[in-house]
Design an enzyme around this catalytic site. Structure first.
Site, PDB file in Angstrom:
ATOM      1  N   ASP A  14       4.718  84.427  -6.867  1.00 46.24           N
ATOM      2  CA  ASP A  14       5.051  85.561  -6.021  1.00 46.24           C
ATOM      3  C   ASP A  14       6.485  85.331  -5.522  1.00 46.24           C
ATOM      4  OD1 ASP A  14       3.048  87.506  -3.666  1.00 46.24           O
ATOM      5  OD2 ASP A  14       5.043  87.846  -4.506  1.00 46.24           O
TER       6      ASP A  14
HETATM    7  C1  GLC Z   1       5.746  90.735  -2.950  1.00 48.28           C
HETATM    8  C2  GLC Z   1       4.230  90.804  -3.064  1.00 48.28           C
HETATM    9  C3  GLC Z   1       3.752  90.942  -4.479  1.00 48.28           C
HETATM   10  C4  GLC Z   1       4.749  91.771  -5.281  1.00 48.28           C
HETATM   11  C5  GLC Z   1       6.022  90.953  -5.381  1.00 48.28           C
HETATM   12  C6  GLC Z   1       7.133  91.728  -6.100  1.00 48.28           C
HETATM   13  O1  GLC Z   1       6.114  89.784  -1.997  1.00 48.28           O
HETATM   14  O2  GLC Z   1       3.491  89.753  -2.469  1.00 48.28           O
HETATM   15  O3  GLC Z   1       2.453  91.554  -4.431  1.00 48.28           O
HETATM   16  O4  GLC Z   1       4.234  92.047  -6.572  1.00 48.28           O
HETATM   17  O5  GLC Z   1       6.492  90.514  -4.122  1.00 48.28           O
HETATM   18  O6  GLC Z   1       7.495  92.831  -5.353  1.00 48.28           O
END
Ligand code: GLC
Length: 752
Positions: free
Chosen positions: A303
């Site tokens: 993430d």
């Molecule tokens: C965010 C979220 C994740 C998302 C990623 C890209 O922090 O936790 O669900 O897909 O970053 O935006």
């Protein structure tokens, strides 16, 4: 160079006569010294051979480049040109002003494909959680339709639009089990039940990846957030989770496995610390379970900066350690942070093996080959011009919005509203709201595309009917014109009160400690109820709210969630009876935030029930206001006696359970007939007081009755032990066929 010029010349000549091939196909395949394509450039070769061939030609820096993902925005081709040409970038995803034309993506891709030594294409991701431009109801709402096939259809349209916008991959489905409505991301998942969560996870993957993930209208799915993110202590986002292996196996992991079994090619590692070690460096789940047990062949992306965050988590002293523990645990691609840049010297220093890095690169290349990016690296730029908000998408969006609605109360048949009603007052801050209908993670959704409830109601009214629309107060702040709203209510025949939350109170980093309707909305509610008119409340929210006072004093309550671009029409379809309410809750509504976590599939404990020295509260019930599976219709359904055969099931046999369901009301209606079991005694740990094991949506006309039959195999009666073994044990079971998780009488059966 000669060959490229030749190819360019040919292309120019063909273009001059309008015969140019689809220039989005890769025309610049460099031929090797034998005048042949390399194996990796030959689409007739097996993927694994192409991966092997490419991997062995890559330098260490080119390999590390594949592990890096960053965000991109308009003009990125200038910003990242040098990095891409050096082979330092493997992927981008739409951040900031999220891109909706593939122009910028193709420009970045052209640099990677034509200006680098090996021409490895980039893979482009995006957060299309419940739509791209056509925004469908939030996933928690769509789950309440109890129609995975409908979700597959809405997500297929999401894929069609997301791919047209220049994306190969979406960071969805979010399959985190949701037991805590204080957590803002509960909106993105499917609620508190793993059985339903598995069906929705698989349907979502099928919708995104289609029958061929290389199809230009398909996008690679991403199972997130692996794992346990929704169990954050205090419901506070990013907070620590403590989940026993037994609970992890039976409640949090199955949805990921269902998505992977449905073919998902990526997984996203989570932010949270999982039972003592951060999920984005947790070798037990990322390697032992995901790889060794499940044999997942795709890749894991962290993430957002989750690798970097291992330092504040307190398990890595610096970028070297963060990179080392993450790559060794099984995080293949690093989103945005760049700790993996330390890997070359760590390999040289013997801290990380070349094989570990090669395996991560292999997984990423595998997905790029399978997605067809080497053959079709560019998005056709003619698609997006008519890809969004197509009529079929809007029709489906209205259907999904209507089917997501859950009727929580309907006293004196306040609903459905007659279309001949002369004067309707639509009061409340969400009555004419459009942006709020889109919910969180609304990608390229635009408020101007959303239909408000006021517009939806106007579309239903007969000539001569009058609709008065007044907000009465703001959603969250103290501005209000309650007097004006009261007078509008007094003049009306029908009063609809649209209450709820702002959409930006859901989603990431949006936890709440109180779950009431915010601002002065309850003051408005009390004032409208005081007029003595029957009040129909419509709720627009991204999580269960605590609404005991509304439950007591409203005539009717319709939970509409955040229904997307067609919310207003879908909700109006239900309010006026063009579509009967068929939604059922997939998450419990607590009476009070103090009850949380509260969910139907809980263990029995050693002192079940209420009474002296039982697990009571002195100031609240121990049951929710509305239970999992609950929802009313505009008619009534009676359930006959449940029959189970055989009552003593032999090993290898199957069990049949039936019940007669009858529509005893005067309107047609849709019932979600639910099947639950309970394993009375299990050796590896207690089983929930009820477990959903099947459901059937049936539509019955007034007086019509249907025999509903479920079949259970022995396997269906099993559960995971902490080591991940599926146990099916002889003993006594109970079984229900009923309308929700708190109703019905159990029948007993025994597994021999
Ligand atoms: C965010 C979220 C994740 C998302 C990623 C890209 O922090 O936790 O669900 O897909 O970053 O935006």
């Amino acid at each position: 160079m000669k060959r490229t010029l030749f190819l360019l010349g040919t292309l120019f000549a063909m273009n001059a006569f309008g015969a140019a091939p689809d220039i989005y196909h890769k025309g610049w395949i460099d031929l090797n010294k034998n005048g042949m394509k390399d194996v990796y450039e030959d689409s007739t070769q097996p993927v694994e051979k192409r991966v092997d061939d490419l991997l062995k030609q890559m330098t260490l820096d080119e390999k590390i480049g594949q592990l890096h993902q960053n965000t991109y925005d308009v003009g990125a081709e200038k910003i990242y040109k040098d990095e891409i040409e050096r082979g330092d970038m493997g992927s981008f995803f739409g951040g900031g002003l999220i891109i909706e034309t593939p122009i910028h993506r193709n420009a970045l891709q052209r640099i990677a494909v034509e200006n680098t030594r090996l021409g490895i294409p980039l893979i482009f991701g995006h957060d299309a959680i419940h739509g791209f431009r056509t925004i469908f109801p939030i996933p928690l709402g769509q789950a309440c339709a109890w129609e995975p096939e409908l979700f597959e259809r809405t997500q297929r349209i999401s894929a069609r639009e997301t791919s047209a916008g220049g994306n190969d991959w979406t960071f969805s489905p979010m399959v985190d089990l949701g037991r805590d409505p204080r957590w803002g991301r509960i909106a993105e998942g499917f609620g508190e039940d793993p059985y339903l969560g598995c069906l929705y996870a698989a349907a979502n993957v099928r919708g995104f990846q289609g029958t061929n993930v290389a199809d230009p209208e398909s996008v690679v799915a991403c199972m997130k957030h692996f794992v346990g993110y929704g169990a954050a202590e205090g419901g506070r986002d990013y907070n620590t989770t403590e989940i026993s292996e037994f609970t992890l196996r039976n409640f949090y992991l199955p949805q990921f496995k269902a998505g992977i079994d449905a073919g998902a090619w990526t997984v996203m590692s989570a932010f949270n610390c999982l039972s003592g070690f951060p999920a984005s460096a947790n070798r037990h789940v990322l390697n032992d379970i995901l790889r060794d047990e499940w044999h997942f062949q795709g890749f894991v992306v962290s993430d957002y900066q989750a690798v970097e965050q291992l330092i504040p988590h307190g398990v890595a002293a610096d970028a070297n350690e963060a990179a080392r523990i993450a790559i060794k645990a099984g995080v293949d691609m690093e989103m945005v942070s760049s700790n993996y840049e330390t890997l070359p010297q760590q390999i040289q220093g013997g801290k990380v093996s070349q094989a570990t890095v090669d395996e991560a690169v292999r997984r990423i290349l595998r997905v790029k080959f399978i997605k067809g990016l080497f053959e079709k690296p560019y998005t056709d730029t003619t698609r997006y011009k008519d890809a969004y908000l197509r009529p079929d998408a809007l029709v489906l969006a209205e259907e999904a919005a209507a089917k997501s609605c859950v009727l929580l109360k309907n006293e004196g048949d306040a609903l459905p509203i007659s279309k001949r009603a002369k004067k309707i007052a639509l009061i409340g801050p969400l009555g004419d709201a459009r942006a709020e209908m889109l919910g969180c993670w609304a990608s390229r959704g635009r408020p101007q595309d959303a239909v408000s409830l006021a517009t939806g109601i106007r579309g239903k009214l007969a000539a001569g009917s009058k609709l008065t629309v007044t907000p009465g107060c703001n959603i969250t702040n103290n501005t209000a014109d309650i007097k004006g709203a009261v007078s509008a209510a007094k003049e009306a025949d029908v009063v609809v009160l649209a209450l709820g939350e702002p959409r930006d109170w859901s989603g990431e980093s949006k936890s709440r400690t109180h779950l009431g309707v915010p601002g002065r909305q309850m003051e408005l509610f009390r004032a409208i109820v005081a007029t003595g008119k029957p009040v129909i409340v419509v709720l627009f929210n991204g999580r269960p709210l605590t609404i005991p006072e509304i439950d007591t004093n409203a005539a009717a309550i319709l939970e509409a969630w955040q229904g997307g671009v067609e919310a207003g029409n879908g909700v109006a379809d239900v309010l006026f009876g063009d579509t009967g309410p068929s939604g059922r809750l997939t998450i419990s509504f607590p009476y009070d935030v103090g009850q949380i976590p509260i969910y139907y599939n809980h263990y029995n404990t050693g002192r079940p029930g209420i009474g002296e020295y039982k697990g009571n509260y002195v100031d609240a019930p121990i049951t929710p206001l509305y239970p999992f599976g609950y929802g009313l219709t505009y008619t009534k359904f009676d359930y006959g006696k449940v029959q189970v055969s055989p009552s003593r099931l032999n090993p290898g046999g199957t069990l049949t359970a039936t019940a007669q369901v009858k529509n005893t009301g005067d309107r047609a209606g849709t019932e979600v007939v639910q099947l639950y079991i309970r394993d009375i005694a299990a050796t590896a740990g207690p089983r929930p007081v009820r477990e959903l094991k099947g459901f059937k949506k049936i539509h019955l006309n007034p007086g019509e009755s249907k025999k509903v039959t479920f079949t259970l195999s022995m396997h269906d009666l099993g559960y995971f032990d902490p080591a991940g073994h599926w146990l099916v044990e002889p003993g006594k079971f109970q079984l229900w066929i009923c309308k929700d998780s708190a109703s019905g009488k159990p029948v007993d059966f025994e597994l021999q």
